[in-house]
Design an enzyme around this catalytic site. Structure first.
Site, mmCIF file in Angstrom:
data_model
loop_
_atom_site.group_PDB
_atom_site.id
_atom_site.type_symbol
_atom_site.label_atom_id
_atom_site.label_comp_id
_atom_site.label_asym_id
_atom_site.label_seq_id
_atom_site.Cartn_x
_atom_site.Cartn_y
_atom_site.Cartn_z
ATOM 1 N N SER A 131 -3.050 -4.958 2.000
ATOM 2 C CA SER A 131 -4.244 -5.553 1.129
ATOM 3 C C SER A 131 -3.808 -6.556 1.272
ATOM 4 C CB SER A 131 -3.329 -5.398 -0.539
ATOM 5 O OG SER A 131 -3.985 -5.690 -0.971
ATOM 6 N N TYR A 176 3.843 -4.411 -5.744
ATOM 7 C CA TYR A 176 2.814 -3.946 -5.033
ATOM 8 C C TYR A 176 2.997 -4.882 -4.042
ATOM 9 C CZ TYR A 176 -1.863 -2.818 -3.525
ATOM 10 O OH TYR A 176 -3.167 -1.788 -2.658
HETATM 11 P P1 NAP Z 1 -6.426 5.764 -3.805
HETATM 12 O O1 NAP Z 1 -7.863 7.258 -3.715
HETATM 13 O O2 NAP Z 1 -6.284 6.313 -4.884
HETATM 14 O O3 NAP Z 1 -5.699 6.514 -1.959
HETATM 15 C C1 NAP Z 1 -4.856 6.650 -2.029
HETATM 16 C C2 NAP Z 1 -4.299 8.012 -1.150
HETATM 17 O O4 NAP Z 1 -2.835 8.057 -1.316
HETATM 18 C C3 NAP Z 1 -4.659 9.432 -1.640
HETATM 19 O O5 NAP Z 1 -5.401 10.108 -1.570
HETATM 20 C C4 NAP Z 1 -3.449 10.056 -2.147
HETATM 21 O O6 NAP Z 1 -3.397 10.922 -1.969
HETATM 22 C C5 NAP Z 1 -2.358 9.331 -1.549
HETATM 23 N N1 NAP Z 1 -1.234 9.370 -1.571
HETATM 24 C C6 NAP Z 1 -0.590 8.597 -3.092
HETATM 25 N N2 NAP Z 1 1.027 8.725 -3.708
HETATM 26 C C7 NAP Z 1 0.755 9.725 -1.678
HETATM 27 C C8 NAP Z 1 2.039 10.023 -1.546
HETATM 28 N N3 NAP Z 1 3.313 10.329 -2.575
HETATM 29 N N4 NAP Z 1 2.256 10.945 -0.990
HETATM 30 C C9 NAP Z 1 1.012 11.327 -0.210
HETATM 31 N N5 NAP Z 1 -0.042 10.482 -0.165
HETATM 32 C C10 NAP Z 1 -0.213 10.180 -1.261
HETATM 33 O O7 NAP Z 1 -7.573 4.810 -3.180
HETATM 34 P P2 NAP Z 1 -7.274 4.016 -2.054
HETATM 35 O O8 NAP Z 1 -8.380 2.529 -1.827
HETATM 36 O O9 NAP Z 1 -8.162 5.181 -0.811
HETATM 37 O O10 NAP Z 1 -5.939 3.319 -1.243
HETATM 38 C C11 NAP Z 1 -5.555 3.560 0.043
HETATM 39 C C12 NAP Z 1 -4.854 3.110 0.462
HETATM 40 O O11 NAP Z 1 -5.489 1.454 0.314
HETATM 41 C C13 NAP Z 1 -3.146 2.219 -0.748
HETATM 42 O O12 NAP Z 1 -2.508 1.618 0.231
HETATM 43 C C14 NAP Z 1 -3.683 1.192 -1.447
HETATM 44 O O13 NAP Z 1 -2.404 0.901 -1.635
HETATM 45 C C15 NAP Z 1 -4.974 0.027 -0.530
HETATM 46 N N6 NAP Z 1 -5.806 -0.643 -0.436
HETATM 47 C C16 NAP Z 1 -6.570 -0.634 -1.669
HETATM 48 C C17 NAP Z 1 -7.575 -0.879 -1.905
HETATM 49 C C18 NAP Z 1 -8.899 -1.376 -2.869
HETATM 50 O O14 NAP Z 1 -9.152 -1.694 -3.771
HETATM 51 N N7 NAP Z 1 -9.084 0.032 -3.057
HETATM 52 C C19 NAP Z 1 -7.778 -2.367 -1.888
HETATM 53 C C20 NAP Z 1 -6.393 -2.407 -0.898
HETATM 54 C C21 NAP Z 1 -5.468 -2.124 -0.130
HETATM 55 P P3 NAP Z 1 -3.143 12.093 -3.012
HETATM 56 O O15 NAP Z 1 -3.254 11.823 -4.492
HETATM 57 O O16 NAP Z 1 -3.510 13.698 -2.702
HETATM 58 O O17 NAP Z 1 -1.112 12.749 -2.866
#
Ligand code: NAP
Length: 252
Positions: free
Chosen positions: A137, A150
């Site tokens: 991130s 985080y």
């Molecule tokens: P998201 O839709 O909430 O995705 C998070 C994913 O992680 C979900 O598919 C969830 O699936 C999975 N997850 C969470 N806890 C888990 C666990 N204990 N075991 C296995 N899977 C787990 O949000 P996103 O934005 O796509 O996030 C994906 C990644 O991008 C994250 O690492 C986040 O920190 C990073 N990121 C996001 C942003 C942003 O602004 N969106 C920016 C920078 C970085 P389940 O609920 O089915 O487990």
């Protein structure tokens, strides 16, 4: 179809960034294992694309990750592309952070990435081509207020990727981290709801506030990050290794 015949695995592949990356890899010809805790959601996603294969797996559970990845490799071949994307976010001021919450966040964002990458790499034989990608991130490159755990976890992901790239230097596997700013995904929906509740504003105003933190002043689309992941898997990126790639509209 540059990735035809490759087996990719994306953790958190049922939603948001993970789903966009899994879809892009599939469109490029890869067969993709998508993992997450919500098995029904993974089944729905896979029903729309015969190249996606659901694998319920909790990245906090080491045995579930090691057994799941070994089973996916037995079914579809070595995990040549691993995208350790699963992660959670939380807005907690430093003084209110607890060790219990800190450990729960690290278990997903840092321990989970470590075990996922190690298990995926173990499916490759000597000389096998590979692309190991971890989702960091902009919080891996600079500090976020109200996000000590985080921020530390995402800095840790970059450290892990850099160490791996040095250890496996010169081989056919590259290791890189993606560092997006705010992307229009469920994590940002939840963050906007939290900001709206804390500050008595609408969720639309809260989303605008998050968008303005990106250097170009708008939320990223998940496809923009998926495009970077796809490029890292291309032959053109074979010399890109050990990098933390900011996708933020400008300099971090
Ligand atoms: P998201 O839709 O909430 O995705 C998070 C994913 O992680 C979900 O598919 C969830 O699936 C999975 N997850 C969470 N806890 C888990 C666990 N204990 N075991 C296995 N899977 C787990 O949000 P996103 O934005 O796509 O996030 C994906 C990644 O991008 C994250 O690492 C986040 O920190 C990073 N990121 C996001 C942003 C942003 O602004 N969106 C920016 C920078 C970085 P389940 O609920 O089915 O487990």
């Amino acid at each position: 179809m540059e990735l035809a015949g490759r087996h990719a695995l994306v953790t958190g592949g049922g939603t948001g960034l993970g789903l966009a990356i899994a879809t892009a890899l599939s469109a490029a010809g890869a067969v993709v294992t998508v993992t997450g805790r919500d098995a029904a959601r993974l089944d729905r996603v896979a029903a729309d694309d015969p190249r996606l294969h659901p694998l319920p797996m909790d990245v906090r559970d080491e045995a579930s990750v090691r057994d799941g990845i070994a089973a996916a490799a037995a079914a579809r071949g070595p995990v040549a592309i691993c995208v350790a994307n699963a992660g959670i976010a939380a807005a907690v001021p430093f003084a209110q952070e607890t060790l219990d919450h800190w450990r729960r966040l690290m278990a997903v964002n840092l321990d989970g990435v470590f075990v996922t990458l190690q298990a995926a790499l173990a499916t490759l034989g000597p000389g096998d081509w590979g692309r190991m990608i971890a989702m960091s991130s902009v919080a891996g490159l600079r500090g976020l207020p109200r996000g000590p755990a985080y921020t530390a976890s995402k800095h840790g992901v970059i450290g892990l990727i850099r160490a791996m790239s040095e250890e496996y230097m010169g081989g056919p596997v590259t290791f890189n981290a993606l560092c997006p700013g705010y992307v229009d995904t469920p994590i940002v929906d939840r963050a906007a709801a939290g900001i709206a509740a804390r500050h008595g504003m609408s969720e639309a105003e809260a989303r605008d506030r998050l968008a303005s933190a990106n250097r170009h002043g708008r939320l990223l689309q998940a496809e923009e990050v998926a495009g970077a992941a796809l490029w890292l898997c291309s032959d053109a990126a074979r010399s890109v290794n050990g990098q933390a790639i900011a996708i933020h509209g400008g300099q971090v």
